[in-house]
Enzyme design. Sequence first.
Site, PDB file in Angstrom:
ATOM      1  N   GLU A   1      43.656  44.969  41.892  1.00 44.53           N
ATOM      2  CA  GLU A   1      43.682  43.502  41.912  1.00 44.53           C
ATOM      3  C   GLU A   1      44.164  43.003  40.549  1.00 44.53           C
ATOM      4  OE1 GLU A   1      40.658  39.712  42.796  1.00 44.53           O
ATOM      5  OE2 GLU A   1      39.946  41.766  42.978  1.00 44.53           O
TER       6      GLU A   1
ATOM      7  N   ASN B   1      39.577  38.419  45.321  1.00 44.14           N
ATOM      8  CA  ASN B   1      39.457  36.981  45.100  1.00 44.14           C
ATOM      9  C   ASN B   1      40.741  36.374  44.549  1.00 44.14           C
ATOM     10  OD1 ASN B   1      36.831  37.362  45.917  1.00 44.14           O
ATOM     11  ND2 ASN B   1      35.899  36.911  43.942  1.00 44.14           N
TER      12      ASN B   1
ATOM     13  N   ASN C   1      41.006  37.245  52.136  1.00 46.53           N
ATOM     14  CA  ASN C   1      39.960  38.030  51.492  1.00 46.53           C
ATOM     15  C   ASN C   1      38.645  37.258  51.473  1.00 46.53           C
ATOM     16  OD1 ASN C   1      38.942  40.205  49.484  1.00 46.53           O
ATOM     17  ND2 ASN C   1      38.568  38.287  48.394  1.00 46.53           N
ATOM     18  N   GLU C   2      37.581  37.877  51.962  1.00 49.60           N
ATOM     19  CA  GLU C   2      36.214  37.334  51.864  1.00 49.60           C
ATOM     20  C   GLU C   2      36.144  35.840  52.173  1.00 49.60           C
ATOM     21  OE1 GLU C   2      34.428  38.455  48.127  1.00 49.60           O
ATOM     22  OE2 GLU C   2      34.333  40.570  48.681  1.00 49.60           O
TER      23      GLU C   2
ATOM     24  N   TYR D   1      28.739  46.546  47.762  1.00 48.05           N
ATOM     25  CA  TYR D   1      28.587  47.129  46.431  1.00 48.05           C
ATOM     26  C   TYR D   1      27.136  47.558  46.244  1.00 48.05           C
ATOM     27  CZ  TYR D   1      33.233  45.320  45.419  1.00 48.05           C
ATOM     28  OH  TYR D   1      34.582  45.066  45.457  1.00 48.05           O
TER      29      TYR D   1
ATOM     30  N   GLU E   1      36.516  47.220  50.444  1.00 50.72           N
ATOM     31  CA  GLU E   1      35.931  47.126  49.095  1.00 50.72           C
ATOM     32  C   GLU E   1      34.576  47.808  49.122  1.00 50.72           C
ATOM     33  OE1 GLU E   1      35.759  43.464  46.861  1.00 50.72           O
ATOM     34  OE2 GLU E   1      37.620  42.725  47.769  1.00 50.72           O
TER      35      GLU E   1
ATOM     36  N   GLN F   1      37.532  49.405  42.048  1.00 52.60           N
ATOM     37  CA  GLN F   1      38.979  49.476  42.140  1.00 52.60           C
ATOM     38  C   GLN F   1      39.439  50.803  41.563  1.00 52.60           C
ATOM     39  OE1 GLN F   1      40.871  45.814  40.814  1.00 52.60           O
ATOM     40  NE2 GLN F   1      39.372  44.570  41.902  1.00 52.60           N
TER      41      GLN F   1
END
Length: 508
Positions: free
Chosen positions: A26, A71, A171-172, A243, A291, A352
Site C-alpha cells: 500500500e 485505506n 476497501n473496507e 489483525y 489483509e 504488508q
Amino acid sequence: MKATVLAHADYSIAEIDPRLYGSFIEHLGRAVYTGIYEPEHPTADENGMRRDVIDLVREIDVPIVRYPGGNFVSAYNWEDGIGPKDQRPVRLDLAWHTSESNEVGLHEFSDWCSSVGTEMMLAVNLGSRGLDEARNFLEYANHPGGSYWSDLRIGNGRAEPFNVKLWCLGNEMDGPWQIGHKSADEYGRLAHETAKAMRSFDSSLELIVCGSSNAKMPTYPQWEATVLDHTYNEVDYISLHMYFDNKAGDTPNYLAQNKKLDDYIVSVSGVIDFIKAKKRSSKDVYISFDEWNVWYHSKEQDEKILKGNDGWPFAPPLLEDIYNFEDVLQVGLILNTFIRRSNVVRIACLAQLVNVIAPIMTAPGGEAWRQTIFYPYMFASRYGRGTALDLRVKSPTYEVADIGEVDSLDVAAVHDAEGGFLSFFVVNRSQTAIETAFDLQGFAAAPSIADYQVMTHADLKAVNSLEQMMEVAPRAGDGLVIDGASLAGTFPPMSYQMIRIKLQPAAQ
C-alpha cells in the site's frame, strides 16, 4: 505430553490456490518509498527498485500482491500515477495524513512485480470515486489498443496490456474511518453496478467485493449478507480482514486466537451458502482474506504521527511493527488455519510486504533484512503448494477464556503429488515438549525426510534487527525418525516446525 497425527492421501480438503500466500503493498509509510523503491540506493535497478528487497521477495515466492491499498485507495486517483514522473501531482493522503509524490504508479509497480515474479491484484476506488473511474482504469490496464485509455497507456510506454485479472471493488467500505464509507445497501448497489460494467468489458475477470473489516464490526455478519444479496452473481470472492495482537501480554490467549479466525471463516462461509441458496445459484463465491497479520507493536508511535502534529510528512515510518519470536508462532498458526480452510479461502494477503507490518525491513540507503515472521511465511509459500490434507490430530489441549479449548499441537499438511513431497507445518504452542507419532497412510512406500527446519528461542520477545539480523532464524532439526509409514519426534515447547517428506515413486 503425547500427540498423534494421521495423514491419509485420500483424506483431502482442497487443492490449494497458490494465491493463498499472497501479500500487499500500500502507499503507506515506507512500504513503497525506501521500501521497494529507492532510486539512490546502492542496489537500485534501472527503475529505482531496490534489488536487495527484490531478492528477499523472490525468496518467499509471493504469487500475488494487492495494490495500491488499503485505506489509501479510497481517495486515490489512479491517473496521478501515470505519465512522466516530473508531471505527476503531489497529493495529500487523507487516510494516513501524509503526502504522496506519485513517483510510483501502475507502470512502475507492474515492472516491479515482473522483477519479483508475482502478479498484480489491483483495487479500484469506490470511496471518493466510482463506476466510471473503475471502468476507465480497467480499460487503461487491459485493453490492447485503439481506445482513448488504452492508447494513453501505449503513449506512456506500455504497448502490451497489463492483463490484470484480479480486481478488488474498494476497501473496507463497512468502516466509518474509510473515505467514502457507505452502508451495506449503498455499497452493495455500487459494487454490483461496477462489477456489471467491468464484466461487460471482460467476463473472465475475478472480482472481489468488500466483506467486514473484522469480526467485531457492529454490522458483521449482516454486512456480508446484504452485500452478497446485491452482488452474488457478479463477483467471485468476498474479502475479510483480521489483525492479531497481544497487548495484554497473555501468551496462551494470544496463541489461541487462530480459533477466532477459524470461527470467522466458518461464519462467513455459512453466509455465502445462505445467499447462494436464496439466489438458487449454481455459482460458488469464495473468501479472499486479503489483509491479515500481527499488528500492535507500533501503534503508540503511529498514533502520534497520525494526529497530524507533524503536518503532512512524506513516507514517514508508519506501522513498523518489529516482530518477535512469539509472532513466529502466531503467523504459523494463521497460515495453518488458511491451509485447513483452503476449500473456501482461496486467496489471502499478508499485510504488508515491506516495512509496514511486514516480514521484510529496510534501512534507507542501507541494508534489508528478514523479520522473524519472514520464515513461517516463506516455508508455507514455498512448500504449501498442492493438496491440503484433512488430518486426524489427537493432541493435549488447554482452555482459554472467551475462546474455549484449543489443541496444544497445531498441525497442517500439504501433499504435493506432482513433486512427490508431503509437508507438515507444526506449531507447539504449549510450555511443554510434545512427543508426537505420525501415521502416514496411502502414500508411496519408503518415504524419507528431505528437510526438517525448527524455530525456537529462549526469549519469546527476541527480535531481528539491523544489528542482529539472524537472532531469530530457523535451524536444521534433528531427532525425527521415519520408518516406513511411521514418523516420530518430540517437538520443543513454544516451537515452529517445517517437515518435508520425500515420497518415493510407486513401483511400476
